[in-house]
Design an enzyme around this catalytic site. Structure first.
Site, mmCIF file in Angstrom:
data_model
loop_
_atom_site.group_PDB
_atom_site.id
_atom_site.type_symbol
_atom_site.label_atom_id
_atom_site.label_comp_id
_atom_site.label_asym_id
_atom_site.label_seq_id
_atom_site.Cartn_x
_atom_site.Cartn_y
_atom_site.Cartn_z
ATOM 1 N N ILE A 33 6.682 -13.122 -38.915
ATOM 2 C CA ILE A 33 5.399 -13.709 -39.118
ATOM 3 C C ILE A 33 4.869 -13.595 -40.620
ATOM 4 O O ILE A 33 4.223 -14.581 -41.299
ATOM 5 C CB ILE A 33 4.327 -12.952 -38.245
ATOM 6 C CG1 ILE A 33 4.801 -13.106 -36.817
ATOM 7 C CG2 ILE A 33 3.075 -13.789 -38.400
ATOM 8 C CD1 ILE A 33 3.763 -12.274 -35.859
ATOM 9 N N ASP A 52 8.099 -4.779 -48.748
ATOM 10 C CA ASP A 52 8.702 -4.613 -47.632
ATOM 11 C C ASP A 52 10.050 -3.538 -47.966
ATOM 12 O O ASP A 52 10.447 -3.589 -49.002
ATOM 13 C CB ASP A 52 9.446 -6.153 -47.036
ATOM 14 C CG ASP A 52 9.685 -6.289 -45.650
ATOM 15 O OD1 ASP A 52 9.243 -7.169 -45.090
ATOM 16 O OD2 ASP A 52 10.429 -5.305 -45.225
ATOM 17 N N ASN A 112 4.916 5.211 -38.646
ATOM 18 C CA ASN A 112 4.729 3.942 -39.464
ATOM 19 C C ASN A 112 3.613 3.205 -39.428
ATOM 20 O O ASN A 112 2.937 2.889 -40.304
ATOM 21 C CB ASN A 112 6.005 3.257 -38.934
ATOM 22 C CG ASN A 112 6.663 2.215 -39.897
ATOM 23 O OD1 ASN A 112 6.441 2.201 -41.101
ATOM 24 N ND2 ASN A 112 6.684 0.722 -39.155
ATOM 25 N N TYR A 161 2.445 1.310 -28.695
ATOM 26 C CA TYR A 161 2.647 0.436 -29.813
ATOM 27 C C TYR A 161 1.136 -0.270 -29.790
ATOM 28 O O TYR A 161 0.452 -0.357 -30.948
ATOM 29 C CB TYR A 161 3.463 -0.878 -29.552
ATOM 30 C CG TYR A 161 3.378 -2.138 -30.420
ATOM 31 C CD1 TYR A 161 3.334 -1.990 -31.487
ATOM 32 C CD2 TYR A 161 2.817 -3.101 -29.591
ATOM 33 C CE1 TYR A 161 2.912 -3.420 -32.245
ATOM 34 C CE2 TYR A 161 2.443 -4.366 -30.177
ATOM 35 C CZ TYR A 161 2.417 -4.254 -31.568
ATOM 36 O OH TYR A 161 2.334 -5.428 -32.107
ATOM 37 N N LYS A 165 -2.131 0.250 -32.992
ATOM 38 C CA LYS A 165 -2.909 -1.131 -33.773
ATOM 39 C C LYS A 165 -4.454 -0.812 -33.323
ATOM 40 O O LYS A 165 -5.221 -0.911 -34.324
ATOM 41 C CB LYS A 165 -2.431 -2.309 -33.047
ATOM 42 C CG LYS A 165 -1.133 -2.787 -33.330
ATOM 43 C CD LYS A 165 -0.927 -3.243 -34.864
ATOM 44 C CE LYS A 165 0.283 -3.584 -35.070
ATOM 45 N NZ LYS A 165 0.579 -4.279 -36.302
ATOM 46 N N ASN A 190 1.442 -14.498 -27.989
ATOM 47 C CA ASN A 190 3.077 -14.469 -28.111
ATOM 48 C C ASN A 190 3.451 -15.383 -29.171
ATOM 49 O O ASN A 190 3.469 -16.584 -29.118
ATOM 50 C CB ASN A 190 3.758 -14.821 -26.627
ATOM 51 C CG ASN A 190 3.345 -13.683 -25.655
ATOM 52 O OD1 ASN A 190 2.274 -13.241 -25.548
ATOM 53 N ND2 ASN A 190 4.533 -13.015 -25.323
ATOM 54 N N HIS A 209 12.414 -10.924 -27.172
ATOM 55 C CA HIS A 209 11.400 -11.835 -26.840
ATOM 56 C C HIS A 209 11.992 -13.042 -26.102
ATOM 57 O O HIS A 209 13.151 -13.329 -26.438
ATOM 58 C CB HIS A 209 10.806 -12.480 -28.173
ATOM 59 C CG HIS A 209 9.936 -11.330 -28.875
ATOM 60 N ND1 HIS A 209 9.918 -10.914 -30.165
ATOM 61 C CD2 HIS A 209 8.866 -10.696 -28.171
ATOM 62 C CE1 HIS A 209 8.945 -10.031 -30.298
ATOM 63 N NE2 HIS A 209 8.357 -9.843 -29.367
ATOM 64 N N ARG A 301 9.402 -5.906 -15.627
ATOM 65 C CA ARG A 301 9.581 -4.982 -16.675
ATOM 66 C C ARG A 301 8.415 -3.886 -16.676
ATOM 67 O O ARG A 301 7.156 -4.726 -16.498
ATOM 68 C CB ARG A 301 9.561 -5.784 -17.942
ATOM 69 C CG ARG A 301 9.829 -4.984 -19.278
ATOM 70 C CD ARG A 301 10.148 -5.921 -20.471
ATOM 71 N NE ARG A 301 8.872 -6.880 -20.846
ATOM 72 C CZ ARG A 301 8.820 -7.646 -21.916
ATOM 73 N NH1 ARG A 301 9.894 -7.711 -22.657
ATOM 74 N NH2 ARG A 301 7.814 -8.287 -22.158
ATOM 75 N N GLY A 303 4.998 -2.277 -17.513
ATOM 76 C CA GLY A 303 4.029 -2.508 -18.256
ATOM 77 C C GLY A 303 3.680 -3.822 -18.541
ATOM 78 O O GLY A 303 2.852 -4.229 -19.190
HETATM 79 N N1 UDP Z 1 10.903 -12.044 -20.320
HETATM 80 C C1 UDP Z 1 11.635 -12.056 -19.506
HETATM 81 N N2 UDP Z 1 12.891 -11.799 -19.597
HETATM 82 C C2 UDP Z 1 13.124 -11.478 -20.838
HETATM 83 C C3 UDP Z 1 12.253 -11.216 -21.789
HETATM 84 C C4 UDP Z 1 10.934 -11.526 -21.476
HETATM 85 O O1 UDP Z 1 11.261 -12.548 -18.169
HETATM 86 O O2 UDP Z 1 14.549 -11.288 -21.266
HETATM 87 C C5 UDP Z 1 9.233 -12.221 -19.940
HETATM 88 C C6 UDP Z 1 8.258 -10.813 -20.023
HETATM 89 O O3 UDP Z 1 8.275 -10.231 -18.891
HETATM 90 C C7 UDP Z 1 6.916 -11.761 -20.329
HETATM 91 C C8 UDP Z 1 7.293 -12.797 -21.112
HETATM 92 O O4 UDP Z 1 8.757 -13.200 -20.720
HETATM 93 O O5 UDP Z 1 6.434 -11.949 -19.259
HETATM 94 C C9 UDP Z 1 7.172 -12.853 -22.691
HETATM 95 O O6 UDP Z 1 7.745 -11.514 -22.975
HETATM 96 P P1 UDP Z 1 8.197 -11.389 -24.560
HETATM 97 O O7 UDP Z 1 8.712 -10.066 -24.601
HETATM 98 O O8 UDP Z 1 8.510 -12.567 -25.398
HETATM 99 O O9 UDP Z 1 6.507 -11.145 -24.991
HETATM 100 P P2 UDP Z 1 5.474 -10.006 -24.677
HETATM 101 O O10 UDP Z 1 4.683 -10.949 -23.624
HETATM 102 O O11 UDP Z 1 5.897 -9.086 -24.028
HETATM 103 O O12 UDP Z 1 4.508 -9.750 -25.986
#
Ligand code: UDP
Length: 345
Positions: A33, A52, A112, A161, A165, A190, A209, A301, A303
């Site tokens: 970004i 950086d 950090n 994380y 912030k 996102n 991502h 996943r 959280g």
């Molecule tokens: N996601 C997924 N498979 C992956 C990576 C992400 O299904 O391999 C899903 C994740 O569960 C979320 C969305 O994609 O609902 C976006 O995830 P990302 O990690 O890009 O961003 P976040 O929402 O965690 O900031």
């Protein structure tokens, strides 16, 4: 004096003719970004230097003469650089961003992200630099009770994380009250996409991502895993607010110019207010590329909230921001174009 000149600019309006050059230090400007923000800052005639340590960023993302390879923990070096360069303001991106890692080694994130920001703020006070735009996150809201999420929703991070912030936002409050450092915290949703020029894009290692992972799956043939399809959403997969990195960059510039025009410290969400599910993202990638995405449905996943969408009216009404590139198709087109250039490189 630059600040006085900036005060002539209409507040809250993105004035394309504004040409008062500011001297801006961008931490983490070699990252995803940050680099996408440095580019339009330079195009607007601002004088930018990047600090950086290249632990995550890339040398090739920044004009070489603007890069200072330095760690934000080095307060004395930062203060000296800001004095020498007569810095007017700081845009602070440098941070670790991996949620999963933050839950395994939180000390890395607090050191950090929090101690690093404290060092930077201390250096700013020493060098008499009183304006900062801070890269915050939607993760400060944790699992929100309402969506779209307004800025006054409860702050209740659910991972280290996000908490790091939150802690920096707290530092900013006190540095404003005590030292008069005015700041704007931008809470992103996102971030995705790439500069349409094609030579700048997302290069995280490891990549976590969704969009770059889906594009990698296309190229490698190795299926991407959809993290759960049993959520309480229309197609059962998680819904997120995907914002084009160039729109995000624009929000930083508006925030900076607002502060320089005398604006008070504040916090803003940066999102589009529209949500897309994981399967919608996959479908859009298939439409854009004309190829089938190999994917499998996996477990949830840890959280992951079902739906995270920003209420972004405040940024639109107060700073005159508008998402111009954040249509999902366009985001994927730009990300795909960048992925193609990467393969050719
Ligand atoms: N996601 C997924 N498979 C992956 C990576 C992400 O299904 O391999 C899903 C994740 O569960 C979320 C969305 O994609 O609902 C976006 O995830 P990302 O990690 O890009 O961003 P976040 O929402 O965690 O900031």
């Amino acid at each position: 004096m630059i600040v006085a000149k900036m005060e002539l600019a209409p507040q809250g309006v993105y004035n394309r003719d504004l040409r008062n050059s500011l001297r801006i230090l961008v931490t983490g400007g070699a990252g995803y970004i940050g680099a996408h923000t440095v580019r339009p800052l330079l195009a607007r005639g601002h004088d930018v230097i990047v600090v950086d340590n290249l632990s995550k960023g890339y040398r090739h993302n920044v004009p070489v003469e603007r890069l200072y390879e330095m760690d934000i923990a080095d307060t004395a070096a930062l203060a000296s650089l800001m004095r020498r360069k007569q810095t007017d303001a700081v845009i602070h991106f440098a941070a670790f961003i991996a949620v999963g890692e933050s839950m395994r080694v939180p000390e890395r994130y607090f050191a950090n992200n929090v101690c690093g920001s404290l060092s930077l703020l201390t250096a700013m006070v020493q060098a008499d630099v009183k304006r900062m735009v801070f890269s915050s996150t939607a993760a400060v809201y944790g699992n929100p009770q309402t969506t779209p999420i307004p800025e006054n929703a409860p702050i209740q991070a659910v991972n280290a994380y996000g908490e790091s912030k939150v802690m920096v936002e707290t530092l900013l409050r006190w540095f404003d009250a005590i030292h008069g450092v005015r700041s704007i915290a931008l809470r992103y949703f996102n971030a995705c996409g790439a500069d349409p020029a094609g030579d700048l894009g997302e290069e995280h290692e490891p990549e976590t991502h969704l969009i770059p992972l889906v594009l990698r799956a296309l190229v490698s043939g190795q299926p991407v895993t959809v993290f759960g399809n049993d959520y309480d959403t229309p197609d059962g997969t998680c819904v997120r607010d995907y914002i084009h990195v160039n729109d995000l960059a624009q929000a930083h510039i508006l925030a900076l110019e607002h502060l320089m025009a005398g604006g008070a410290s504040d916090q803003f969400n940066v999102g589009t207010g529209r949500g897309h599910s994981v399967l919608e993202v996959i479908r859009t990638v298939e439409e854009v590329t004309g190829r089938k995405v190999p994917y499998v449905i996996g477990a949830r996943r840890e959280g992951d909230p079902a739906r995270l969408v920003a209420a972004s009216r405040k940024l639109q009404t107060k700073l005159g921001w508008k998402p111009r590139m954040s249509d999902l198709r366009r985001i994927v087109e730009h990300a795909w174009q960048f992925a193609g250039k990467q393969q050719m490189a």
